[in-house]
Design an enzyme around this catalytic site. Structure first.
Site, PDB file in Angstrom:
ATOM      1  N   CYS A   1       0.822  -1.212   0.000  1.00  0.00           N
ATOM      2  CA  CYS A   1       0.000   0.000   0.000  1.00  0.00           C
ATOM      3  C   CYS A   1       0.859   1.266   0.000  1.00  0.00           C
ATOM      4  CB  CYS A   1      -0.974  -0.010   1.169  1.00  0.00           C
ATOM      5  SG  CYS A   1      -0.192  -0.365   2.717  1.00  0.00           S
TER       6      CYS A   1
ATOM      7  N   HIS B   1      19.099  -0.096  -1.047  1.00  0.00           N
ATOM      8  CA  HIS B   1      17.690   0.282  -0.945  1.00  0.00           C
ATOM      9  C   HIS B   1      16.832  -0.934  -0.603  1.00  0.00           C
ATOM     10  CE1 HIS B   1      13.992   2.453  -1.651  1.00  0.00           C
ATOM     11  NE2 HIS B   1      13.589   1.470  -2.435  1.00  0.00           N
TER      12      HIS B   1
END
Lengths: 263, 349
Positions: free
Chosen positions: B46, B93
Site C-alpha cells: 500500500c 535500498h
C-alpha cells in the site's frame, strides 16, 4: 592462589555489569546469553575458590567474615543459575551481577580475611547449620533482586515512562510469584539452618540465636502478609529489599562484632 | 549486468499515483519482453510500487514506469515521482526496505512478508533468475539480522497495541484474566478484539443500551452486563476498558477504593480511551491500579517510534556490511561468468 581465583570471578561479574550498562546507555537493552555465561563463569571460579580454601582449612570455608561473604555471593549465583532460566527471569542477571560483584569486591578490599584460632572443631551439624543458613540468605538476596525489579517496573508503569529495558522485564504478576517462591525457599532453608544450629552440641551463642530468630520472624511476617492478601505487592517487594539489607547487616554484625569466628 | 530498482513510494507519490502504477497481471512478461529486463520482480504494497531488475543494457526509468501502467494509460508528469537506484544503491535500498527502515512506520515487519511473497511469485513465473535470487535471499537474511540485533521492532506504535502490550507486561498470560468493556464504542471493540486474539476468554460488556452491549458481546465472544452492575464488576476484573460518552468521570477514587479493598494483591489495569475521560486521573495514585488514558497511550506509541528511529543507524551499520559483501560478489569473476551464461540464453518473447 585462592584469592586470584576470586579476582577472576569478580572480573566476570564486572564484565556482566559493564555489558548491561553499555546496552542501557545505548538505549537498546536486550537480555543476551552473555550475562548468563559471565555469571556462570564467575560461579565456576567462586566454586574453585571455595574448594581450594576448604581443602586448605580441612573444613567448610566459613571461618571468617571474608569467607562468609564469598559463600553468600556463591549462594546468590547458585540460586540465580537455578531459577533464572527456569522462570525466564533473564533480566535478573542484570540485577544479580552488581550484588555479587559488590559482595566480592567488599570482601576482597576490606581487611576481613583474618585467620582465627577456632574454638570448636567442625561437626556435621555445625557445617550444615552454617552452609544452609547462608544458602537461605542467597535465596533472600534473589528475592531482594526480584523485589528491586518489581519496584523499578512498577514505577515505570505508574509514571508511564517506559525505557528500553521495560519490555524485557518479566510480567509484573510473574515477578511477584517468583518473589513468593524465593521467599518460601529462603524461609524453608533458614528454618532448617536454625534448627540444625540447636543440634551442634555446643553452647548456644544467645546473641546469634536472637538475631537469627529476628530475621526468621521478619521473613515469616512478610510471608504472612503476602498470603493474607492485606499488603500490596509493591510493599511486599519493598519489604524484601529492606529485610535483606537488614539481614545482611545483621550477618555482618553477628560475624564481625562478636569478634568470634562464624563457626 | 545492470542491477537496478525503479519505483515510487509514500516518500515521493500520493496514493492516487501509486494506485495508477500498481502494475497488472501481465507485468512480469511485459518487463522482460517490452522493457528488455533479463530478470524482473515487482514489489507492490500500500506504500510502494517498486521494480527490481537485472538487464544486460540500461533500461530507462520511463520505460519501466510505462510498463507499470495498464494498457492505454499515458505516463504524464507523474513519472517525475519515480526514483531510481543502480547497482550498490539498489542493493542498499532493497535491504533498507526489507528491514523496515524505509517504511512509513519504522521497523514494521509486514514488508518482509510482502517482499517474500513478491519474490515467490517472481520465482514461480520464472521472472526472477540467479541475480534476483541472490539479492532477495540476502535481503531476507539482512532483515532478520536487523530485527534480532537491534530494537527496531520494539514497542507498540498504535494506541490499541500499546494497551495490549502493557496488559501483557502486567499480567503475562491472559487466559485466566477478566476484562470489562465499559461502553461499546469502536475503539474499545478494537482493543477487546486484540485481547481476545491474545487469549482473553472472560470478556464482559456493559453499556447504556443493553442491545448494543449484547451485540458487542456476541462480536467479541463475551457476555453483557447490566449498566447498573458495572461498578461491582471492578471487584473481579483485571482489565477495565472504558469508552463511554459520559461528560463527567464515572470512576473516581472514592468509588473505587472500597471495591479494591479485598483485592490488594491483584493489579487492576484501566484503559480509559474516552474523551472526556471516564476515570478521574488521581485513580492512578491508588495502590495496584495502573491507569492509562488516550494521551498516555499515544505518548508511549510516540516514544516507541522515537526509540525505533534511534535504532536506524544500528540497522544501517548491519546493512552496510552486507551491501559491501554483495557488491563484492556482484563484481567478482564468478558473477561475470554467470552474466555471460545468461547473455547466451535466448531472449523470451
Amino acid at each position: 592462589m585462592d584469592r586470584e581465583l576470586l579476582i577472576v570471578s569478580t572480573f566476570c561479574f564486572f564484565l556482566a555489569i559493564v555489558r548491561t550498562a553499555v546496552a542501557i546507555r545505548g538505549g537498546a537493552y536486550r537480555p543476551a546469553g552473555f550475562n548468563f555465561f559471565a555469571i556462570a563463569l564467575g560461579f565456576v571460579f567462586q566454586t574453585a575458590f571455595l574448594s581450594v580454601r576448604g581443602h586448605a582449612l580441612g573444613r567448610c570455608p566459613l571461618t571468617n567474615l571474608f569467607e562468609v561473604f564469598i559463600f553468600l555471593a556463591w549462594s546468590v549465583s547458585l540460586i540465580y543459575l537455578l531459577i533464572g532460566p527456569a522462570y525466564r527471569l533473564s533480566l535478573m542477571g542484570a540485577f544479580t551481577a552488581p550484588l555479587v560483584f559488590g559482595l566480592q569486591i567488599f570482601a576482597l578490599l576490606a581487611p576481613i580475611d583474618l585467620r582465627h584460632s577456632l574454638k570448636h572443631s567442625p561437626t556435621p551439624w555445625l557445617e550444615l547449620h552454617a552452609s544452609v543458613s547462608l544458602i537461605a540468605y542467597g535465596a533472600f538476596a534473589l528475592a531482594c533482586v526480584a523485589g528491586l525489579m518489581y519496584l523499578v517496573q512498577e514505577r515505570q508503569l505508574k509514571q508511564r515512562e517506559l525505557n528500553s529495558m521495560f519490555y524485557h522485564f518479566p510480567p509484573l504478576t510473574d515477578l511477584f510469584a517468583a518473589i513468593t517462591r524465593l521467599l518460601w525457599l529462603g524461609f524453608g532453608l533458614l528454618t532448617l539452618g536454625i534448627a540444625a544450629g540447636f543440634f551442634t552440641g555446643q553452647p548456644l551463642p544467645y546473641g546469634k540465636v536472637a538475631w537469627s530468630l529476628g530475621v526468621w520472624i521478619f521473613y515469616a511476617a512478610i510471608l504472612l502478609a503476602r498470603h493474607l492478601g492485606t499488603t500490596a505487592p509493591r510493599r511486599i517487594a519493598a519489604l524484601c529489599v529492606v529485610a535483606f539489607s537488614a539481614a545482611l547487616t545483621l550477618l555482618w554484625g553477628i560475624t564481625f562484632l562478636s569478634q568470634t569466628p562464624s563457626m | 549486468m545492470h542491477l537496478f530498482c525503479v519505483g515510487i513510494s509514500h516518500h515521493t507519490a500520493k496514493v492516487e499515483t501509486r494506485e495508477r502504477f500498481a502494475g497488472h497481471a501481465e507485468i512480469d512478461r511485459t518487463l522482460r519482453a517490452e522493457a528488455g529486463c533479463s530478470e524482473a520482480l515487482l514489489l507492490t504494497t500500500c506504500n510502494r510500487v517498486e521494480v527490481y531488475a537485472a538487464a544486460a543494457e540500461a533500461v530507462p526509468t520511463e520505460r519501466i514506469a510505462h510498463c507499470l501502467l495498464t494498457a492505454g494509460d499515458s505516463l504524464g508528469e507523474e513519472v517525475e515521482a519515480f526514483y531510481r537506484h543502480e547497482a550498490q544503491q539498489c542493493v542498499q535500498h532493497l535491504f533498507r526496505v526489507a528491514s523496515g527502515l524505509d517504511s512509513m512506520v519504522i521497523g514494521e515487519t509486514e514488508i518482509l512478508g510482502q517482499a517474500k511473497k513478491a519474490y515467490a511469485a517472481a520465482r514461480e513465473s520464472g521472472a526472477a533468475g540467479p541475480y534476483l535470487h541472490r539479492l532477495f535471499q540476502r535481503a531476507f537474511r539482512v532483515a532478520k539480522q536487523v530485527r534480532t540485533r537491534t530494537e527496531i521492532t520494539r514497542g507498540a506504535v498504535s494506541v490499541g497495541s500499546v494497551a495490549v502490550d502493557l496488559a501483557e507486561q502486567i499480567f503475562g498470560n491472559f487466559e485466566t484474566r477478566k476484562v470489562l468493556l465499559l461502553g461499546a464504542g469502536e475503539a474499545s471493540e478494537r482493543t477487546a478484539r486484540a485481547l481476545f486474539k491474545r487469549g482473553v476468554r472472560d470478556l464482559r460488556v456493559s453499556n447504556r443500551s443493553l442491545e448494543r452491549a449484547e451485540a458487542l458481546a456476541t462480536l467479541v465472544g463475551g457476555r453483557p452486563v447490566a449498566m447498573e452492575n458495572w461498578e461491582s464488576q471492578c471487584r473481579e476484573v483485571d482489565i477495565l476498558i472504558s469508552s463511554t460518552a459520559s461528560p463527567t468521570p464515572l470512576l473516581t477514587r472514592e468509588k473505587l477504593s472500597p471495591l479494591l479493598h479485598d483485592r490488594l494483591d491483584r493489579p487492576l489495569f484501566i484503559i480509559d480511551i474516552a474523551v472526556p475521560r471516564d476515570v478521574a486521573p488521581d485513580v492512578n495514585e491508588m495502590e495496584g491500579v495502573y491507569l492509562y488514558d488516550i494521551d498516555s497511550l499515544q505518548s508511549i506509541a510516540q516514544q516507541s517510534l522515537a526509540q525505533r528511529r534511534q535504532q536506524i543507524s544500528a540497522g544501517e551499520e548491519i546493512i552496510a556490511g552486507h551491501v559491501d559483501e554483495f557488491s563484492g560478489w556482484f563484481t567478482s569473476p564468478r558473477a561475470r561468468v554467470m552474466q555471460s551464461a545468461l547473455e547466451l540464453r535466448p531472449s523470451e518473447s
